[in-house]
Enzyme design. Structure first.
Site, PDB file in Angstrom:
ATOM      1  CB  CYS A   1       8.495  -8.369  16.066  1.00 49.93           C
ATOM      2  SG  CYS A   1       7.682  -8.247  14.425  1.00 49.93           S
TER       3      CYS A   1
ATOM      4  CE  LYS B   1       3.279 -10.646  15.653  1.00 55.03           C
ATOM      5  NZ  LYS B   1       4.201 -11.585  14.839  1.00 55.03           N
TER       6      LYS B   1
HETATM    7  N1  LIG Z   1       8.244  -7.525   8.982  1.00 52.49           N
HETATM    8  C1  LIG Z   1       7.651  -8.742   9.810  1.00 52.49           C
HETATM    9  O1  LIG Z   1       8.645  -9.542   9.992  1.00 52.49           O
HETATM   10  C2  LIG Z   1       6.509  -8.627  10.565  1.00 52.49           C
HETATM   11  C3  LIG Z   1       6.325 -10.144  11.117  1.00 52.49           C
HETATM   12  C4  LIG Z   1       5.074 -10.203  11.482  1.00 52.49           C
HETATM   13  C5  LIG Z   1       4.121  -9.013  11.720  1.00 52.49           C
HETATM   14  N2  LIG Z   1       4.483  -8.071  11.424  1.00 52.49           N
HETATM   15  C6  LIG Z   1       3.454  -6.864  11.226  1.00 52.49           C
HETATM   16  O2  LIG Z   1       3.119  -6.614  10.036  1.00 52.49           O
HETATM   17  C7  LIG Z   1       3.023  -4.939   9.875  1.00 52.49           C
HETATM   18  C8  LIG Z   1       3.360  -4.487   8.782  1.00 52.49           C
HETATM   19  O3  LIG Z   1       4.646  -4.529   8.804  1.00 52.49           O
HETATM   20  P1  LIG Z   1       5.918  -4.537   7.810  1.00 52.49           P
HETATM   21  O4  LIG Z   1       7.109  -5.231   8.330  1.00 52.49           O
HETATM   22  O5  LIG Z   1       5.218  -4.991   6.503  1.00 52.49           O
HETATM   23  O6  LIG Z   1       5.786  -2.919   7.649  1.00 52.49           O
HETATM   24  P2  LIG Z   1       6.725  -2.005   6.548  1.00 52.49           P
HETATM   25  O7  LIG Z   1       7.200  -0.637   6.964  1.00 52.49           O
HETATM   26  O8  LIG Z   1       7.838  -2.740   5.751  1.00 52.49           O
HETATM   27  O9  LIG Z   1       5.505  -1.771   5.371  1.00 52.49           O
HETATM   28  C9  LIG Z   1       4.387  -1.254   5.614  1.00 52.49           C
HETATM   29  C10 LIG Z   1       4.036  -0.420   4.346  1.00 52.49           C
HETATM   30  O10 LIG Z   1       2.878   0.419   4.595  1.00 52.49           O
HETATM   31  C11 LIG Z   1       2.628   1.436   3.893  1.00 52.49           C
HETATM   32  N3  LIG Z   1       1.815   2.253   4.465  1.00 52.49           N
HETATM   33  C12 LIG Z   1       1.673   2.931   5.481  1.00 52.49           C
HETATM   34  N4  LIG Z   1       0.538   3.819   5.693  1.00 52.49           N
HETATM   35  C13 LIG Z   1      -0.441   3.277   4.687  1.00 52.49           C
HETATM   36  C14 LIG Z   1      -1.756   3.488   4.298  1.00 52.49           C
HETATM   37  N5  LIG Z   1      -2.583   4.168   4.919  1.00 52.49           N
HETATM   38  N6  LIG Z   1      -2.022   3.125   3.012  1.00 52.49           N
HETATM   39  C15 LIG Z   1      -1.250   2.247   2.269  1.00 52.49           C
HETATM   40  N7  LIG Z   1       0.098   1.886   2.640  1.00 52.49           N
HETATM   41  C16 LIG Z   1       0.405   2.469   3.880  1.00 52.49           C
HETATM   42  C17 LIG Z   1       4.260   2.038   4.137  1.00 52.49           C
HETATM   43  O11 LIG Z   1       4.516   2.948   3.043  1.00 52.49           O
HETATM   44  C18 LIG Z   1       4.964   0.769   3.990  1.00 52.49           C
HETATM   45  O12 LIG Z   1       5.563   0.667   2.651  1.00 52.49           O
HETATM   46  C19 LIG Z   1       3.125  -4.267  11.410  1.00 52.49           C
HETATM   47  O13 LIG Z   1       2.092  -4.352  12.165  1.00 52.49           O
HETATM   48  C20 LIG Z   1       4.267  -5.409  12.032  1.00 52.49           C
HETATM   49  O14 LIG Z   1       4.297  -5.347  13.120  1.00 52.49           O
HETATM   50  C21 LIG Z   1       5.593  -7.681  10.422  1.00 52.49           C
END
Ligand SMILES: NC(=O)c1ccc[n+]([C@@H]2O[C@H](COP(=O)([O-])OP(=O)(O)OC[C@H]3O[C@@H](n4cnc5c(N)ncnc54)[C@H](O)[C@@H]3O)[C@@H](O)[C@H]2O)c1
Length: 401
Positions: free
Chosen positions: A258, A204
């Site tokens: 990202c 990734k």
């Molecule tokens: N958004 C994208 O397009 C994308 C694409 C590929 C990978 N990712 C990866 O996926 C992961 C998540 O990204 P995202 O965009 O969904 O983040 P985000 O910030 O949209 O959502 C994450 C959520 O997790 C919650 N959270 C944090 N700590 C927590 C805990 N201990 N228990 C429960 N909830 C908790 C937060 O309140 C938040 O609502 C990251 O590692 C990101 O790099 C994201």
């Protein structure tokens, strides 16, 4: 089967809603109460096409419930943020605190035979650390199946890509890879590619670093072209006629959460080895500073010639064309810097209705009222705009080429 999804953001909520619509009993967890309350009303707190329909149906059918605490389940999916620590001039280091605390929160509920899947983009070795946390909590990790399954969806197309994209599954053991692959096969149409956890983690990071390095090449080229007075867009077009050359588009830097973040996860752990990946990050960050200098020079020239400060239209704030996402956006950073340095800026972002930090202008009004028009993001609205010859135009994204 019951699935517990930890973190209900851009990745976790679509995954939870999709699984619930496929018949799984889903217990979604988020530490933010307003997120939990919104979802339990069948509503959503993020912008993503079709997600509202999926969430509404899932909540109405009783298959999706949100909570601030985890519960017992057969499968645990961790989809919490993995940002980096910004530490002055040092190399940014990954922050896996959210992953560790999410793992601690599920530990009391994990039992023999469960699957624990880390979907968050993670530095190499994080899945192993998840196992370490569970072990410390007294869980016999030989009897559970832990794997990393990185997410590659494109915001704006998440509901489709969650099902259609190929998925990489990297278990800490072969059995874990098999079990977790079987789970993904129940809702993914794309190919399931099996490997180990470390390879899945680095894969990734590699994908996003590859993009960053290639964009850095285009950005560096744009600076060299400017020095020679050569149109980089024409040069790129000509060079790409070579059957084995494919130069990407230059821009004002690299943004988003990202591509601008993940390469640091490799660099911070490989300070001696990751020279090219580090340089690419630096080139892309430098491009943003270079753009600011270019705009300031143009403003100074205008002021000397006209004995007054120019009005500058900053066209686009998002981190890429045709979206509303401002996270880590170099265009937003440039606009803020100009405003903070006392420039008279008319900021334009057609994909955002309201912005708390400063006023946003309609793009036609901004063009009429400004002396210098700076294209920062190639939004589709800008492509057909007619601009009076008397206006000075700085096009950093090729929208007028
Ligand atoms: N958004 C994208 O397009 C994308 C694409 C590929 C990978 N990712 C990866 O996926 C992961 C998540 O990204 P995202 O965009 O969904 O983040 P985000 O910030 O949209 O959502 C994450 C959520 O997790 C919650 N959270 C944090 N700590 C927590 C805990 N201990 N228990 C429960 N909830 C908790 C937060 O309140 C938040 O609502 C990251 O590692 C990101 O790099 C994201």
């Amino acid at each position: 089967m019951k699935v517990c999804v930890i973190g209900l953001g851009y990745i976790g909520l679509p995954t939870a809603a999709l699984l619930a619509n496929r018949g799984y009993d889903v217990h979604g967890v988020d530490i933010q109460k307003h997120v939990v309350d919104t979802i339990n009303k069948g509503k959503i707190h993020i912008v993503e096409p079709d997600l509202d329909t999926f969430v509404q149906a899932a909540v109405k059918s009783g298959k999706l419930k949100a909570d601030i605490k985890p519960a017992e389940a057969d499968v645990f999916i961790i989809a919490v943020p993995t940002p980096f620590h910004k530490s002055g001039y040092d190399i940014p280091t990954p922050n896996i605190d959210y992953v560790i605390s999410a793992t601690k929160s599920i530990a009391p509920y994990v039992k023999e035979g469960n699957l624990v899947i880390l979907e968050s983009t993670s530095p190499v070795g994080t899945t192993q650390k998840v196992e370490g946390v569970l072990k410390e909590s007294g869980i016999d990790t030989q009897k559970i199946y832990i794997a990393h399954c990185p997410e590659r969806v494109l915001p704006g197309k998440i509901m489709t890509e969650l099902v259609e994209n190929d998925r990489i599954v990297g278990g800490l053991t072969k059995e874990a890879t098999e079990k977790v692959s079987e789970f993904y096969k129940t809702f993914v149409n794309g190919e399931i590619l099996k490997t180990d956890a470390k390879t899945a983690e680095l894969c990734k990071l590699t994908e996003n670093s590859f993009r960053d390095v290639n964009i850095a090449f285009a950005n560096e080229l744009s600076i060299i072209c400017d020095k020679y007075g050569i149109d980089v867009w024409e040069l790129r077009e000509l060079a790409n006629h070579h059957p084995r050359v494919n130069i990407l588009y230059p821009g004002v830097g690299v943004g988003g959460h990202c591509i601008a973040v993940d390469p640091w996860f490799i660099v911070s752990d490989n300070k001696e080895e990751a020279k090219l990946i580090k340089s690419a990050r630096e080139v892309n960050n430098y491009k943003t500073e270079w753009v600011i200098e270019k705009i300031k020079n143009e403003a100074l020239k205008f002021e000397i010639e006209n004995k007054r400060k120019p009005k500058i239209a900053c066209m686009g704030l998002a981190f890429k064309p045709d979206i509303d996402d401002l996270r880590e956006s170099p265009a937003l950073y440039i606009t803020k810097r100009l405003i903070n340095e006392g420039m008279d800026v008319l900021a334009v972002e057609p994909n955002v209705e309201k912005f708390e930090e400063f006023k946003l202008y309609n793009y036609k009004e901004a063009i009429d009222k400004s002396d210098i028009i700076v294209f920062l993001v190639g939004h589709k609205e800008f492509k057909t705009l007619k601009i009076n010859d008397k206006k000075r135009v700085l096009d950093f994204c090729g929208v007028k080429s």
